[in-house]
Design an enzyme around this catalytic site. Sequence first.
Site, mmCIF file in Angstrom:
data_model
loop_
_atom_site.group_PDB
_atom_site.id
_atom_site.type_symbol
_atom_site.label_atom_id
_atom_site.label_comp_id
_atom_site.label_asym_id
_atom_site.label_seq_id
_atom_site.Cartn_x
_atom_site.Cartn_y
_atom_site.Cartn_z
ATOM 1 N N GLY A 73 61.900 72.585 34.034
ATOM 2 C CA GLY A 73 62.684 73.805 33.840
ATOM 3 C C GLY A 73 61.832 75.027 34.059
ATOM 4 O O GLY A 73 60.734 74.961 34.628
ATOM 5 N N ASP A 189 66.398 79.875 23.748
ATOM 6 C CA ASP A 189 66.928 79.186 24.935
ATOM 7 C C ASP A 189 67.742 77.962 24.497
ATOM 8 O O ASP A 189 67.524 76.855 24.978
ATOM 9 C CB ASP A 189 65.792 78.779 25.873
ATOM 10 C CG ASP A 189 66.292 78.460 27.288
ATOM 11 O OD1 ASP A 189 67.399 78.920 27.640
ATOM 12 O OD2 ASP A 189 65.578 77.754 28.017
#
Length: 394
Positions: A73, A189
């Site tokens: 990511g 997040d």
Amino acid sequence: MVLLMGTSWLYLIYQKRKLIKLKENFFRKNGGIILQQKLSIREDSSQSTQIFTEGELNQATKNFDDNLIIGSGGYGTVYKGILLDNRIVAVKKSKVVDKSQIEQFINEVIVLSQINHRNVVKLLGCCLETEVPLLVYEFVNNGTLFDYLHNENKATNVSWTNRLRIATEVAEALSYLHSSASIPIIHRDVKSTNILLDDNYTAKVSDFGASRLVSLDQTELATMVQGTLGYLDPEYMQTSQLTEKSDVYSFGVILIELLTGEKALSFERPEGRRCLAIHFLSCFKEDRLFEVVEMCILNEDNKVEIMEVAVLATRCLRLKGEERPSMKEVAMELEGIRKMEKHPWTKTDKNLEKTQLLLHEGPGIYEHGDSSRYSNSGYDSLRDHALIGFDDGR
């Protein structure tokens, strides 16, 4: 020949010493000395943070073999590894760390290593001998909530009972991070790809690469906006002021992901439905909730719970952070809904009528619990919400 062998031997010694010196420099630059000092003065020795060597992690991951990549990511790549003691771990190779914030990084390692919650992935230790620090976590082997919901082979097996349980577990983990950790932590997040599932499909919140520690006298932090489109708090986007309510918004998106089985953001959907949060709120406002709820989870027995979770989701998605509930409140409400599901005899017609009234009156009433104090203030936030555009992907 002797001269050649002697020269080669000296060169190898030189290279080995050079490598050792380089590792020592990385160790210092990455805050290894600070970490050692903090570990030496910690009172609780039972919660140990292990400092791994580069060699140990190279061996565990077969020199970071691409075949062992289990995730990647914006903040790094994660590899599966097996340590010498046969423990299976996840090794995260982060992207470049800001050298000016090394002390904060070390503090985060210390704090995260002390977190002992069944729904938070455990940080086991780190390696500071490399240019970019490596983090070592417990290995959770059943994939992510995103895969669980959106993989066509798995989606039909995700019952409402499991979805409600997973939502409750994630809420409890975030509530713990916000309220019960030694130093409050804002995840920043929260999304379905950062929620891992173990053998029993127990949820575990992971990936603290964007997280921020909040001192007890702070209520908000001014930061560069980071996060994932579709889950990102609109207020945080506009003001750059990060609060725990930013995590609440992101969790609200996860709730509607669980309700609808749809991805948070998809450019494959028609323009008006690309952002799931906006589409869901629009349907909710127009009394079309059950048009967006995934059909495979809906039945007459769970309509009340689904309606209550939908109302809770709209409260989490309010435009103004101060109007959203805290994660502690969210976790308590979800636990209450779970108890209602476990004891179906509590689902009376009166409960159904009350929930339907909540749906018609608007999400702003839900927190009051008294019909004499109901108001439609929640809908102002919904109308404002629809003005946020995602067409250009920014």
